[in-house]
Scaffold this motif. Sequence first.
Motif, PDB file in Angstrom:
ATOM      1  N   THR A 283       3.664  -0.960  13.299  1.00 53.66           N
ATOM      2  CA  THR A 283       3.537   0.376  12.728  1.00 53.66           C
ATOM      3  C   THR A 283       2.073   0.730  12.507  1.00 53.66           C
ATOM      4  O   THR A 283       1.231  -0.145  12.277  1.00 53.66           O
ATOM      5  CB  THR A 283       4.310   0.488  11.397  1.00 53.66           C
ATOM      6  N   ASN A 284       1.774   2.040  12.562  1.00 55.98           N
ATOM      7  CA  ASN A 284       0.446   2.560  12.231  1.00 55.98           C
ATOM      8  C   ASN A 284       0.366   2.996  10.775  1.00 55.98           C
ATOM      9  O   ASN A 284      -0.694   3.404  10.303  1.00 55.98           O
ATOM     10  CB  ASN A 284       0.114   3.769  13.113  1.00 55.98           C
ATOM     11  N   ASN A 285       1.484   2.933  10.066  1.00 54.44           N
ATOM     12  CA  ASN A 285       1.591   3.472   8.720  1.00 54.44           C
ATOM     13  C   ASN A 285       1.515   2.342   7.699  1.00 54.44           C
ATOM     14  O   ASN A 285       2.383   1.467   7.667  1.00 54.44           O
ATOM     15  CB  ASN A 285       2.910   4.245   8.600  1.00 54.44           C
ATOM     16  N   VAL A 286       0.477   2.353   6.865  1.00 56.23           N
ATOM     17  CA  VAL A 286       0.265   1.272   5.903  1.00 56.23           C
ATOM     18  C   VAL A 286       1.427   1.179   4.916  1.00 56.23           C
ATOM     19  O   VAL A 286       1.934   0.084   4.630  1.00 56.23           O
ATOM     20  CB  VAL A 286      -1.067   1.475   5.148  1.00 56.23           C
ATOM     21  N   GLU A 287       1.867   2.317   4.368  1.00 53.86           N
ATOM     22  CA  GLU A 287       2.956   2.296   3.398  1.00 53.86           C
ATOM     23  C   GLU A 287       4.233   1.736   4.024  1.00 53.86           C
ATOM     24  O   GLU A 287       4.982   0.990   3.381  1.00 53.86           O
ATOM     25  CB  GLU A 287       3.212   3.704   2.847  1.00 53.86           C
ATOM     26  N   GLU A 288       4.484   2.095   5.277  1.00 50.75           N
ATOM     27  CA  GLU A 288       5.666   1.573   5.960  1.00 50.75           C
ATOM     28  C   GLU A 288       5.560   0.059   6.164  1.00 50.75           C
ATOM     29  O   GLU A 288       6.538  -0.673   5.971  1.00 50.75           O
ATOM     30  CB  GLU A 288       5.833   2.270   7.308  1.00 50.75           C
ATOM     31  N   ALA A 289       4.378  -0.394   6.545  1.00 51.46           N
ATOM     32  CA  ALA A 289       4.170  -1.831   6.743  1.00 51.46           C
ATOM     33  C   ALA A 289       4.471  -2.602   5.470  1.00 51.46           C
ATOM     34  O   ALA A 289       5.122  -3.655   5.491  1.00 51.46           O
ATOM     35  CB  ALA A 289       2.742  -2.100   7.206  1.00 51.46           C
ATOM     36  N   VAL A 290       4.013  -2.090   4.328  1.00 51.64           N
ATOM     37  CA  VAL A 290       4.219  -2.769   3.051  1.00 51.64           C
ATOM     38  C   VAL A 290       5.663  -2.647   2.597  1.00 51.64           C
ATOM     39  O   VAL A 290       6.254  -3.601   2.076  1.00 51.64           O
ATOM     40  CB  VAL A 290       3.255  -2.212   1.987  1.00 51.64           C
ATOM     41  N   MET A 291       6.248  -1.484   2.802  1.00 48.96           N
ATOM     42  CA  MET A 291       7.636  -1.283   2.376  1.00 48.96           C
ATOM     43  C   MET A 291       8.575  -2.225   3.109  1.00 48.96           C
ATOM     44  O   MET A 291       9.519  -2.775   2.525  1.00 48.96           O
ATOM     45  CB  MET A 291       8.055   0.174   2.634  1.00 48.96           C
TER      46      MET A 291
ATOM     47  N   LYS B 212       0.611 -11.390   2.178  1.00 49.77           N
ATOM     48  CA  LYS B 212       1.967 -11.567   1.673  1.00 49.77           C
ATOM     49  C   LYS B 212       2.261 -10.506   0.624  1.00 49.77           C
ATOM     50  O   LYS B 212       1.434 -10.236  -0.256  1.00 49.77           O
ATOM     51  CB  LYS B 212       2.133 -12.962   1.064  1.00 49.77           C
ATOM     52  N   VAL B 213       3.432  -9.886   0.719  1.00 51.42           N
ATOM     53  CA  VAL B 213       3.842  -8.864  -0.244  1.00 51.42           C
ATOM     54  C   VAL B 213       4.659  -9.548  -1.332  1.00 51.42           C
ATOM     55  O   VAL B 213       5.710 -10.129  -1.053  1.00 51.42           O
ATOM     56  CB  VAL B 213       4.668  -7.753   0.430  1.00 51.42           C
ATOM     57  N   THR B 214       4.160  -9.493  -2.558  1.00 53.91           N
ATOM     58  CA  THR B 214       4.822 -10.164  -3.669  1.00 53.91           C
ATOM     59  C   THR B 214       5.173  -9.156  -4.758  1.00 53.91           C
ATOM     60  O   THR B 214       4.827  -7.982  -4.673  1.00 53.91           O
ATOM     61  CB  THR B 214       3.909 -11.247  -4.276  1.00 53.91           C
ATOM     62  N   GLY B 215       5.872  -9.633  -5.775  1.00 52.05           N
ATOM     63  CA  GLY B 215       6.119  -8.780  -6.935  1.00 52.05           C
ATOM     64  C   GLY B 215       7.539  -8.297  -7.078  1.00 52.05           C
ATOM     65  O   GLY B 215       7.901  -7.749  -8.112  1.00 52.05           O
ATOM     66  N   THR B 216       8.350  -8.474  -6.029  1.00 52.54           N
ATOM     67  CA  THR B 216       9.742  -8.067  -6.141  1.00 52.54           C
ATOM     68  C   THR B 216      10.589  -8.856  -5.159  1.00 52.54           C
ATOM     69  O   THR B 216      10.202  -9.078  -4.027  1.00 52.54           O
ATOM     70  CB  THR B 216       9.927  -6.559  -5.878  1.00 52.54           C
ATOM     71  N   ALA B 217      11.744  -9.278  -5.645  1.00 49.72           N
ATOM     72  CA  ALA B 217      12.698  -9.968  -4.765  1.00 49.72           C
ATOM     73  C   ALA B 217      13.649  -8.969  -4.141  1.00 49.72           C
ATOM     74  O   ALA B 217      14.273  -9.243  -3.117  1.00 49.72           O
ATOM     75  CB  ALA B 217      13.475 -11.015  -5.560  1.00 49.72           C
ATOM     76  N   LYS B 218      13.752  -7.800  -4.755  1.00 55.50           N
ATOM     77  CA  LYS B 218      14.662  -6.768  -4.261  1.00 55.50           C
ATOM     78  C   LYS B 218      13.856  -5.654  -3.629  1.00 55.50           C
ATOM     79  O   LYS B 218      13.020  -5.027  -4.285  1.00 55.50           O
ATOM     80  CB  LYS B 218      15.515  -6.221  -5.410  1.00 55.50           C
ATOM     81  N   ARG B 219      14.102  -5.382  -2.352  1.00 55.92           N
ATOM     82  CA  ARG B 219      13.344  -4.364  -1.626  1.00 55.92           C
ATOM     83  C   ARG B 219      14.221  -3.120  -1.498  1.00 55.92           C
ATOM     84  O   ARG B 219      15.116  -3.053  -0.666  1.00 55.92           O
ATOM     85  CB  ARG B 219      12.966  -4.903  -0.252  1.00 55.92           C
ATOM     86  N   ASP B 220      13.983  -2.131  -2.366  1.00 58.99           N
ATOM     87  CA  ASP B 220      14.715  -0.875  -2.281  1.00 58.99           C
ATOM     88  C   ASP B 220      13.744   0.272  -2.557  1.00 58.99           C
ATOM     89  O   ASP B 220      12.534   0.058  -2.683  1.00 58.99           O
ATOM     90  CB  ASP B 220      15.921  -0.849  -3.231  1.00 58.99           C
ATOM     91  N   ALA B 221      14.260   1.488  -2.642  1.00 56.93           N
ATOM     92  CA  ALA B 221      13.405   2.661  -2.774  1.00 56.93           C
ATOM     93  C   ALA B 221      12.496   2.595  -4.004  1.00 56.93           C
ATOM     94  O   ALA B 221      11.375   3.115  -3.989  1.00 56.93           O
ATOM     95  CB  ALA B 221      14.261   3.920  -2.824  1.00 56.93           C
ATOM     96  N   SER B 222      12.943   1.933  -5.080  1.00 60.19           N
ATOM     97  CA  SER B 222      12.136   1.858  -6.295  1.00 60.19           C
ATOM     98  C   SER B 222      10.854   1.042  -6.090  1.00 60.19           C
ATOM     99  O   SER B 222       9.887   1.191  -6.846  1.00 60.19           O
ATOM    100  CB  SER B 222      12.954   1.234  -7.433  1.00 60.19           C
ATOM    101  N   PHE B 223      10.835   0.201  -5.058  1.00 55.12           N
ATOM    102  CA  PHE B 223       9.656  -0.628  -4.785  1.00 55.12           C
ATOM    103  C   PHE B 223       8.435   0.232  -4.501  1.00 55.12           C
ATOM    104  O   PHE B 223       7.304  -0.154  -4.806  1.00 55.12           O
ATOM    105  CB  PHE B 223       9.959  -1.569  -3.620  1.00 55.12           C
ATOM    106  N   ARG B 224       8.644   1.416  -3.918  1.00 49.72           N
ATOM    107  CA  ARG B 224       7.514   2.289  -3.584  1.00 49.72           C
ATOM    108  C   ARG B 224       6.726   2.727  -4.813  1.00 49.72           C
ATOM    109  O   ARG B 224       5.568   3.125  -4.699  1.00 49.72           O
ATOM    110  CB  ARG B 224       7.995   3.523  -2.819  1.00 49.72           C
ATOM    111  N   ASP B 225       7.357   2.691  -5.976  1.00 51.20           N
ATOM    112  CA  ASP B 225       6.690   3.126  -7.208  1.00 51.20           C
ATOM    113  C   ASP B 225       6.122   1.956  -8.001  1.00 51.20           C
ATOM    114  O   ASP B 225       5.609   2.153  -9.110  1.00 51.20           O
ATOM    115  CB  ASP B 225       7.683   3.894  -8.094  1.00 51.20           C
TER     116      ASP B 225
END
Length: 264
Positions: A196-204, A224-237
């Motif tokens: 992807t060219n989109n940073v937010e998408e890469a992290v999401m 490495k993306v850390t901080g949450t075991a559950k990846r859902d829409a709330s992760f963006r915030d």
Amino acid sequence: MSAFQSIELKAAQRRYETGLLALDGVDLKVARGELVSVVGPAGCGRSSLLRLLAGLDRPSSGEVLRNGEPARGALSDAGMVFQEPTLMSWASVAVNVELPLRLQGVSPEKREAAARDALQRVGLADLADAAPRGMDRAQKMRAALARALVAKPAMLLLDDAFAGLEDASRLVLQDLLLSLWRPEGGTAKFAAVVVTNNVEEAVMLGQRIVVMAERPGRVVEEIKVTGTAKRDASFRDSAAFSKACEKVRAALARVSAPTETIAG
């Protein structure tokens, strides 16, 4: 073929017949159930990397290993989604989704049932008998996802698949992909590599983000993306999301910085 455990590039180089060196010394391993994002400057060889992982191309030097053994030919248990959905306009959506199973020689009854199940999972059950030409781009991309997943592949490869979508549709499809990858936070159904060219998408999407340097492409950093075991829409915030985005932007700035010329 043994069950998928990992796919790995070791010191992989890809030089094309024109002399273009697209990749040089790429090391990358993707294990079963992992979701990895790949980012980098334009022309850094990300699509070439995906083709090596899928077995659609062979390295000029180096190795491609499946489960630790040399991979031979295209991977039969890999699905691909490209930026263009490339659906057959003359066939129904269901017939388009059936295509991988048709190529595998699956019976008409079984492939029809599998296609309709895949369309149900991507939210297109009501359009199974429709023609693609009447669908918008986001719907076509859902159909492309269903086609890539209809044979239940061990690995899914996405080549900037959500580019060109409006922001709202892009976010919805990111969430859809995550729900298909790991339904309701359960066990991952497949490994995935997302270019992807989109940073937010890469992290999401990515559990880790692979940063590639300008041509010849090579892996220069992994975040490495850390901080949450559950990846859902709330992760963006979340703070973890913002922090990871900052790290990826900084890494991209480093690999995109112009080389300084020292006067002699």
